[in-house]
Design a protein around this motif. Structure first.
Motif: not given
Length: 272
Positions: A173-179, A187-189, A254-261, A263-270
């Motif tokens: 699921d995490l890789m499905a959103v672009g991670l 993120a899973f850990r 909130a944690l999932i939203t932040g992590l996906v935001g 590192w996911g598609r369109g995310g700007s985090g390193s």
């Protein structure tokens, strides 16, 4: 080794590497039996005796041994799990168990496998994030009923193969959103550690007696020395063990939203 039964639904303090000929349940241990005793009982690895190979005790099965081991743990605690205790539970001799499990650790792993079968894998959800949240909350709810498992998991030595399907589904699921794989693992850990921490904090194996020493210390905190704590106590009050379990869903979402935001598609985090 949780609370919203409507959600769809891996785990004591010392999981000793015991049993068999080399551990505390071997020669010299509290539940020990010698190789000769096991051979006399037809134990695993024993060759034909004077009158041929002994047959297993009638009615004794591997499933029955595992079930008895689980009963001992859930009734008396993980430290009570010995080959002798399981044999007593079954009304047999410790040596008779070695046809079915090689030692205490093998028995413990078999019990963990049984528990892990109940971990949620396929859950409903319109998006990968929604499925991930439902799966993690379902795992929390399920594991709250088996908190003794957590004290084995946090040692990092044993894992149930049946738990891998849960891990795989969360990572998918995490890789499905672009991670990518590495941030997906991070993120899973992070999510699982939040769930595990809440379970250890809010669902102790032995709930504290109230009024507890913890309550007395916190409620008597000096407001001048600890003004932030004092303000929270004045507005919220003391929060006891298990009283705010609903907070986990908000925190986890909130944690999932932040992590996906990040590192996911369109995310700007390193990348981690």
């Amino acid at each position: 080794m949780s609370e919203r039964s409507s959600r769809p639904g891996v785990g004591e303090h010392q999981a000793d590497r015991a049993g068999g000929p080399d551990g505390p349940d071997g020669p010299g241990g509290p539940g020990g039996s010698t190789a000769a005793e096991r051979a006399a009982a037809g134990g695993a690895g024993a060759g034909p005796g004077r009158y041929g190979r002994k047959r297993p005790r009638p009615g004794l099965t591997t499933a029955g041994v595992v079930a008895a081991g689980r009963r001992v743990i859930e009734r008396d605690g993980i430290d009570a799990l010995t080959m002798r205790a399981v044999a007593t539970e079954l009304g047999t001799a410790p040596a008779s168990l070695y046809r079915h499990v090689t030692d205490r650790e093998a028995l413990l792993i078999a019990v963990l496998e049984q528990i892990a079968e109940g971990m949620p894998v396929d859950v409903p959800g319109a998006t990968p994030q929604e499925r991930l949240l439902r799966r993690l909350l379902g795992a929390h709810d399920y594991m709250a009923g088996h908190t003794w498992v957590l004290h084995i998991l946090i040692r990092g030595e044993l894992v149930a193969r049946n738990a891998l399907a849960f891990n795989d589904a969360c990572l998918a699921d995490l890789m499905a959103v672009g991670l990518r794989p590495e941030p997906a693992l991070t993120a899973f850990r992070a999510c699982w550690q939040l769930v595990l921490g809440e379970l250890l904090s809010e669902h102790p194996v032995s709930p504290p007696r109230e009024p507890s020493q913890r309550r007395a210390v916190i409620e008597s905190a000096d407001r001048e020395r600890h003004p932030a704590l004092g303000r929270v106590l004045d507005e919220v009050g003391f929060v006891g063990v298990g009283e705010r379990c609903g907070d986990l869903e908000v925190s986890l979402a909130a944690l999932i939203t932040g992590l996906v935001g990040r590192w996911g598609r369109g995310g700007s985090g390193s990348r981690p």
